[in-house]
Design a protein around this motif. Sequence first.
Motif, PDB file in Angstrom:
ATOM      1  N   SER A  23      14.442  -6.367  10.445  1.00 40.09           N
ATOM      2  CA  SER A  23      12.964  -6.586   9.967  1.00 40.09           C
ATOM      3  C   SER A  23      12.531  -7.771   9.465  1.00 40.09           C
ATOM      4  O   SER A  23      11.626  -8.456   9.625  1.00 40.09           O
ATOM      5  CB  SER A  23      12.459  -5.284   8.946  1.00 40.09           C
ATOM      6  N   ASN A  24      13.498  -8.468   8.490  1.00 41.52           N
ATOM      7  CA  ASN A  24      13.448  -9.708   8.087  1.00 41.52           C
ATOM      8  C   ASN A  24      13.611 -10.922   8.953  1.00 41.52           C
ATOM      9  O   ASN A  24      13.097 -11.886   8.807  1.00 41.52           O
ATOM     10  CB  ASN A  24      14.691  -9.897   7.036  1.00 41.52           C
ATOM     11  N   ARG A  25      14.161 -10.623  10.094  1.00 42.89           N
ATOM     12  CA  ARG A  25      14.158 -11.855  11.214  1.00 42.89           C
ATOM     13  C   ARG A  25      13.057 -11.614  11.852  1.00 42.89           C
ATOM     14  O   ARG A  25      12.436 -12.634  12.334  1.00 42.89           O
ATOM     15  CB  ARG A  25      15.525 -11.185  11.931  1.00 42.89           C
ATOM     16  N   ILE A  26      12.254 -10.350  12.106  1.00 42.09           N
ATOM     17  CA  ILE A  26      10.903 -10.322  12.842  1.00 42.09           C
ATOM     18  C   ILE A  26       9.778 -10.784  11.852  1.00 42.09           C
ATOM     19  O   ILE A  26       8.999 -11.288  12.259  1.00 42.09           O
ATOM     20  CB  ILE A  26      10.645  -8.988  13.134  1.00 42.09           C
ATOM     21  N   ALA A  27       9.963 -10.492  10.436  1.00 42.56           N
ATOM     22  CA  ALA A  27       8.955 -10.875   9.622  1.00 42.56           C
ATOM     23  C   ALA A  27       7.614 -10.330  10.273  1.00 42.56           C
ATOM     24  O   ALA A  27       6.617 -11.082  10.318  1.00 42.56           O
ATOM     25  CB  ALA A  27       8.792 -12.280   9.379  1.00 42.56           C
ATOM     26  N   PRO A  28       7.555  -9.040  10.240  1.00 43.88           N
ATOM     27  CA  PRO A  28       6.344  -8.425  10.863  1.00 43.88           C
ATOM     28  C   PRO A  28       5.224  -8.472  10.215  1.00 43.88           C
ATOM     29  O   PRO A  28       5.106  -8.689   8.838  1.00 43.88           O
ATOM     30  CB  PRO A  28       6.848  -7.121  10.917  1.00 43.88           C
ATOM     31  N   GLU A  29       3.899  -8.481  11.018  1.00 41.19           N
ATOM     32  CA  GLU A  29       2.520  -8.546  10.572  1.00 41.19           C
ATOM     33  C   GLU A  29       2.493  -7.108   9.437  1.00 41.19           C
ATOM     34  O   GLU A  29       2.091  -7.293   8.463  1.00 41.19           O
ATOM     35  CB  GLU A  29       1.686  -8.619  11.282  1.00 41.19           C
ATOM     36  N   ILE A  60       0.823  -1.055  -0.010  1.00 40.55           N
ATOM     37  CA  ILE A  60      -0.036  -0.086  -0.056  1.00 40.55           C
ATOM     38  C   ILE A  60       0.896   1.335  -0.014  1.00 40.55           C
ATOM     39  O   ILE A  60       1.621   1.357   0.789  1.00 40.55           O
ATOM     40  CB  ILE A  60      -1.006  -0.015   1.270  1.00 40.55           C
ATOM     41  N   SER A  61       0.628   2.142  -1.015  1.00 39.69           N
ATOM     42  CA  SER A  61       1.507   3.338  -1.042  1.00 39.69           C
ATOM     43  C   SER A  61       0.664   4.283  -1.461  1.00 39.69           C
ATOM     44  O   SER A  61       0.017   4.539  -2.443  1.00 39.69           O
ATOM     45  CB  SER A  61       2.496   3.115  -2.170  1.00 39.69           C
ATOM     46  N   LEU A  62       0.385   5.313  -0.297  1.00 43.38           N
ATOM     47  CA  LEU A  62      -0.403   6.507  -0.544  1.00 43.38           C
ATOM     48  C   LEU A  62       0.135   7.745  -0.753  1.00 43.38           C
ATOM     49  O   LEU A  62       1.238   8.024  -0.033  1.00 43.38           O
ATOM     50  CB  LEU A  62      -1.599   6.772   0.613  1.00 43.38           C
ATOM     51  N   ALA A  82       6.882  -9.805   5.084  1.00 39.93           N
ATOM     52  CA  ALA A  82       6.033  -8.943   5.853  1.00 39.93           C
ATOM     53  C   ALA A  82       4.603  -9.333   5.332  1.00 39.93           C
ATOM     54  O   ALA A  82       4.256  -9.589   4.321  1.00 39.93           O
ATOM     55  CB  ALA A  82       6.351  -7.340   5.559  1.00 39.93           C
ATOM     56  N   GLY A  83       3.600  -9.228   6.304  1.00 42.43           N
ATOM     57  CA  GLY A  83       2.118  -9.594   5.831  1.00 42.43           C
ATOM     58  C   GLY A  83       1.772  -8.335   5.123  1.00 42.43           C
ATOM     59  O   GLY A  83       1.290  -8.669   3.732  1.00 42.43           O
ATOM     60  N   ALA A  84       1.831  -7.186   5.477  1.00 42.11           N
ATOM     61  CA  ALA A  84       1.515  -5.977   4.459  1.00 42.11           C
ATOM     62  C   ALA A  84       2.434  -4.769   4.619  1.00 42.11           C
ATOM     63  O   ALA A  84       3.301  -4.705   5.888  1.00 42.11           O
ATOM     64  CB  ALA A  84       0.153  -5.392   4.817  1.00 42.11           C
ATOM     65  N   ILE A  85       2.881  -4.242   3.612  1.00 46.96           N
ATOM     66  CA  ILE A  85       4.082  -3.214   3.594  1.00 46.96           C
ATOM     67  C   ILE A  85       3.238  -1.905   3.105  1.00 46.96           C
ATOM     68  O   ILE A  85       2.727  -1.682   2.293  1.00 46.96           O
ATOM     69  CB  ILE A  85       5.158  -3.544   2.527  1.00 46.96           C
ATOM     70  N   PHE A  86       3.520  -1.022   4.162  1.00 44.55           N
ATOM     71  CA  PHE A  86       3.097   0.478   4.146  1.00 44.55           C
ATOM     72  C   PHE A  86       4.114   1.385   3.716  1.00 44.55           C
ATOM     73  O   PHE A  86       5.250   1.529   4.434  1.00 44.55           O
ATOM     74  CB  PHE A  86       2.359   0.800   5.511  1.00 44.55           C
ATOM     75  N   MET A  87       4.189   1.961   2.370  1.00 45.76           N
ATOM     76  CA  MET A  87       5.234   2.716   1.812  1.00 45.76           C
ATOM     77  C   MET A  87       5.122   4.158   2.027  1.00 45.76           C
ATOM     78  O   MET A  87       4.026   5.012   1.776  1.00 45.76           O
ATOM     79  CB  MET A  87       4.906   2.491   0.399  1.00 45.76           C
ATOM     80  N   GLY A  88       6.374   4.508   2.746  1.00 45.34           N
ATOM     81  CA  GLY A  88       6.601   6.156   2.784  1.00 45.34           C
ATOM     82  C   GLY A  88       5.555   6.765   3.959  1.00 45.34           C
ATOM     83  O   GLY A  88       5.036   6.201   4.779  1.00 45.34           O
ATOM     84  N   HIS A  89       5.731   8.166   4.034  1.00 47.87           N
ATOM     85  CA  HIS A  89       5.332   8.813   5.140  1.00 47.87           C
ATOM     86  C   HIS A  89       3.572   9.219   5.190  1.00 47.87           C
ATOM     87  O   HIS A  89       3.316   9.448   6.017  1.00 47.87           O
ATOM     88  CB  HIS A  89       6.035  10.090   5.235  1.00 47.87           C
ATOM     89  N   HIS A  90       3.004   8.907   4.089  1.00 49.85           N
ATOM     90  CA  HIS A  90       1.852   9.132   4.102  1.00 49.85           C
ATOM     91  C   HIS A  90       0.711   7.936   4.073  1.00 49.85           C
ATOM     92  O   HIS A  90      -0.494   8.058   3.716  1.00 49.85           O
ATOM     93  CB  HIS A  90       1.201  10.068   2.710  1.00 49.85           C
ATOM     94  N   THR A  91       1.227   6.756   4.347  1.00 47.13           N
ATOM     95  CA  THR A  91       0.527   5.537   4.366  1.00 47.13           C
ATOM     96  C   THR A  91       0.634   4.914   5.949  1.00 47.13           C
ATOM     97  O   THR A  91       1.307   4.035   6.128  1.00 47.13           O
ATOM     98  CB  THR A  91       1.202   4.668   3.514  1.00 47.13           C
ATOM     99  N   PRO A  92      -0.327   5.408   6.687  1.00 47.03           N
ATOM    100  CA  PRO A  92      -0.461   4.978   8.035  1.00 47.03           C
ATOM    101  C   PRO A  92      -0.881   3.494   7.987  1.00 47.03           C
ATOM    102  O   PRO A  92      -1.847   3.278   7.178  1.00 47.03           O
ATOM    103  CB  PRO A  92      -1.214   5.829   8.827  1.00 47.03           C
TER     104      PRO A  92
END
Lengths: 429, 429
Positions: free
Chosen positions: B320-326, A393-395, B345-355
């Motif tokens: 992060s790869n060791r944790i394999a976060p949700e 997800i990239s917003l 990673a379960g879901a990856i949130f890209m950049g500063h505008h993607t909470p």
Amino acid sequence: MEFLRFDDASFEAALERIVARGEEPPAGVEDVVGEIIARVRQEGDRALFDYTVRFDGLDLSAATVEVSAEELEEALAEIDDDSRAALQLAADRIEAFHRKQKQESWLSTDEPDMLLGQLVRPLDRVGIYVPGGKASYPSSVLMNALPAKVAGVGEIVMVVPMPKGEINPHVLAAARLAGVDRVFKIGGAQAVAALAFGTESVPRVDKITGPGNIYVATAKKQVFGQVDIDMIAGPSEILVINDGSGDPRHVAADLLSQAEHDELAASILVTTDGAFAAAVKEALAEQLTVLPRREIAERSLANYGAIVVAADLDEAITFSNRIAPEHLELAVADPFAVLPSIRHAGAIFMGHHTPEAAGDYLAGPNHTLPTGGTARFFSPLGVDDFVKKSSLISLSREGLQRIGPAVVTLAELEGLAAHGRSVSIRIDK
Amino acid sequence: MEFLRFDDASFEAALERIVARGEEPPAGVEDVVGEIIARVRQEGDRALFDYTVRFDGLDLSAATVEVSAEELEEALAEIDDDSRAALQLAADRIEAFHRKQKQESWLSTDEPDMLLGQLVRPLDRVGIYVPGGKASYPSSVLMNALPAKVAGVGEIVMVVPMPKGEINPHVLAAARLAGVDRVFKIGGAQAVAALAFGTESVPRVDKITGPGNIYVATAKKQVFGQVDIDMIAGPSEILVINDGSGDPRHVAADLLSQAEHDELAASILVTTDGAFAAAVKEALAEQLTVLPRREIAERSLANYGAIVVAADLDEAITFSNRIAPEHLELAVADPFAVLPSIRHAGAIFMGHHTPEAAGDYLAGPNHTLPTGGTARFFSPLGVDDFVKKSSLISLSREGLQRIGPAVVTLAELEGLAAHGRSVSIRIDK
């Protein structure tokens, strides 16, 4: 061998006995397996080697637990040319089929202010369980390792018990052909535990696949969550739907190919033609006399075999959907006309020239299939089993501005103020 | 809240405590759940209603166990317009994303004498578990039901406990919006058992998905094999990778959105910038003061929160790869440069505008994600979870003639003569 009609008083009872076969592990297995796993997890190699001496009569050390690359190479060189060529053909065909299953990562640009996507990536390392002794099948190695290879798995680790050091060269040759990276001479619940948690010698994997006895199956179920596993496999079965067309001797041969597997295997024919049913029964008796594994097949047929006469094809199909068979042969004149009505089956063998055995070895599709009615929800082993997905997800600021207010509304609805705040802190400017 | 560097003597111990949180169910849960399942399996509605009185204080009968279509309709009409619009937007976006996941059946005509293929078809009936009481989330209904709907599942059955009859109208409205077919007022292990085996009132399903407490999770694990289940979910976590860019208050808000879930939630920041780390810590303290769920968030941060300062981005990524976060936020200046190095990673949130919260509710991807490091091998819930595959093999006489001899060779190799015979009987003419 039951000879049944759907309106028999005993029909439901007979069916229930077949469906319920081998459902529960014998008492005590859970506890024994739990203890083995706990010890291997805690003590590593020491417990692993200890159990291997005890159960396989094989004394291993860190220096000898692994099959060397040279041994794999030698095994491939040592087997006869026919076998090597057949294994190579099987490997090529299985690989070609599974290549068609590959899913790609994707990224959606439907909206101007955000990117959404799904990454599809191979597992880092998987473990393949291969039974030892008499049930040590090279085809099983190919069917488990090649989908992992096609998926792009980083390292494929195989375990195969070698009771008293006995090695099956065809299994090693198949491992070499399929591109297995490492092979360990271990088996049982202790091998599953070693793969799930890692030991000094055996690397921890992300997923364990492959068939095994009740101890192996129970161990896989117990470590599920710590690693992924393939389906919970029960005894094997075939269901043949027939409309009176074709050769009863062929159908009998197919039923026997299932029955010879083990005594819990179920072989069922449902036909609309009473005369065909009788002819199959006769052919079974005849063909049984020449089978090397006659005793197993006889017992399997006696306990879990059935010939059912249906009023029409619809009745036969309804019956099949209720069974959700692992292997389904449509031994009918026009199998593609029947196909749309088939709701559940692991693999479907179409028409009179497609015996199950072709699929067991080298047509291309996987022979690891959902058993015992689980075709309702499980799928054949495949490339999808060796990948994992990540959402992306990239917003942009504008994207968050656009969907953010609804996020805040829903977060408030659910009483999760901090969720809403993580959005509003960014857009309330 | 731990404040750590990788070279701290206490680093591994602190990390181990976070990773291992909530791993084992409390003693006794397995047995209690096993008994509930056995009774519901045997006694059906009687046991189901009995447990519902006992655990939920709700006296049900066959006439009242199900929520009526009118009640669902009323719930949708009754909620306020903002909520309805936000739920509708979420439903539309989630559906649109999941439509892109659909796999099609295929048939290969690569060879002149055979057809090989794979059928991809929806499950007949699935059950969705929705927790009751305070943790009863409409978003969870959408995230579970819509992938099933997109997959084409025949019937979607939802269970949601209604303690003392308390009904969450937003949950029912979400069910109506998502196209859930039937809703039952039951929960706990007894609801899981009812879905797995069926009762007089509740239909048996093929798969059970959805979050629940330890009793529900344990029940799902116990019925696995009888039906399919989604992943084994543990407590939730977020990992934020930061390079010093962006606003520390935003990152603090994101960590808190995770921490407010429950006391076992883990919120971890790994940043290359010590000053940023300090600023986030300060912002956390500030923002905590205004949170309604402050106590939960504080306890979660105290027990399982961590701010880690890394030497560089590579070190942060390895961690992060060791944790394999949700949930993984790449709160860095150039997230797409980092992405290729992210392995799990379960879901990856890209950049500063993607909470993360945007993904929790309505960006489109599923919020049911692999937790506790299982992103190594599990995937987000999706359309693939609601279909099953069947292999298709159709050989002409020529096709069998061509590959048959190799089948016979391999069958002989494996000592399965009847397998070989089912082929040779057809081609030896």
